[in-house]
Enzyme design. Structure first.
Site, mmCIF file in Angstrom:
data_model
loop_
_atom_site.group_PDB
_atom_site.id
_atom_site.type_symbol
_atom_site.label_atom_id
_atom_site.label_comp_id
_atom_site.label_asym_id
_atom_site.label_seq_id
_atom_site.Cartn_x
_atom_site.Cartn_y
_atom_site.Cartn_z
ATOM 1 N N HIS A 34 -69.955 25.168 22.228
ATOM 2 C CA HIS A 34 -70.065 23.703 21.974
ATOM 3 C C HIS A 34 -69.057 23.065 22.837
ATOM 4 C CE1 HIS A 34 -67.026 25.207 19.297
ATOM 5 N NE2 HIS A 34 -66.141 24.101 19.294
ATOM 6 N N HIS A 116 -65.194 20.237 27.770
ATOM 7 C CA HIS A 116 -65.370 21.555 28.203
ATOM 8 C C HIS A 116 -66.112 22.395 27.242
ATOM 9 C CE1 HIS A 116 -62.002 21.387 25.355
ATOM 10 N NE2 HIS A 116 -62.179 22.691 25.223
#
Length: 172
Positions: A34, A116
């Site tokens: 995620h 990220h």
């Protein structure tokens, strides 16, 4: 109860991330790959209903956008986390900022927002050096459209599950 707000990428990108996470990320079994918009926070039942209402308003401010993952990077020396770097977009920054302003939860993020997807963490310095050396040679070039984000809650066993999903866009 603990909550967090994330974007889940496509299954294709999750499969690529998981091919590394299963070896290098102790959180592999607790949450799918995620992009974190808001780190863990606590709220009671009444607070989370209010937060969900605010998230619904936020989701309508932003249209779906292109997510581009373009390299492997690391947060060292701050910590030994290796990740897929996501290109910063105004929509991503806006979502993050809206979830950290005084009208939301009021808390400032611990670190600057670096979009990220974590693929390795909690590594020793030597492990980090070896793994980052090999993973940084990977060619990652992935693009997809993101049209939703998710409010998650943490279960007693430490794993995370979706509490509510919010679709991006004004035409909902």
């Amino acid at each position: 109860m603990n909550y967090g707000i994330v974007i889940f990428p496509s299954k294709k990108l999750q499969d690529i991330a998981n091919s590394y996470r299963k070896r290098y990320d102790p959180h592999y079994a607790l949450v799918p790959p995620h992009l974190t918009l808001k780190n863990v926070f606590s709220a009671d039942d009444d607070q989370i209903k209010d937060i969900a209402g605010k998230l619904s308003v936020i989701s309508k401010k932003y249209d779906p956008f292109n997510l581009k993952v373009y390299k492997v990077s690391s947060f060292q020396p701050v910590n030994n986390v290796i990740y897929f770097k996501v290109e910063s977009k105004p929509e991503l920054q806006g979502l993050h900022d809206d979830m950290h302003n005084q009208n939301f939860m009021g808390d400032e993020p611990e670190f600057a927002f670096v979009p990220h997807i974590t693929i390795a963490q909690k590594l020793s310095n030597d492990e980090h050096s070896d793994i980052f050396g090999s993973l940084s040679m990977l060619g990652i070039d992935h693009e997809e459209i993101i049209d939703r984000f998710h409010l998650l809650y943490q279960l007693e066993n430490g794993s995370w599950t979706v509490y509510e999903t919010f679709r991006l866009g004004k035409e909902q």
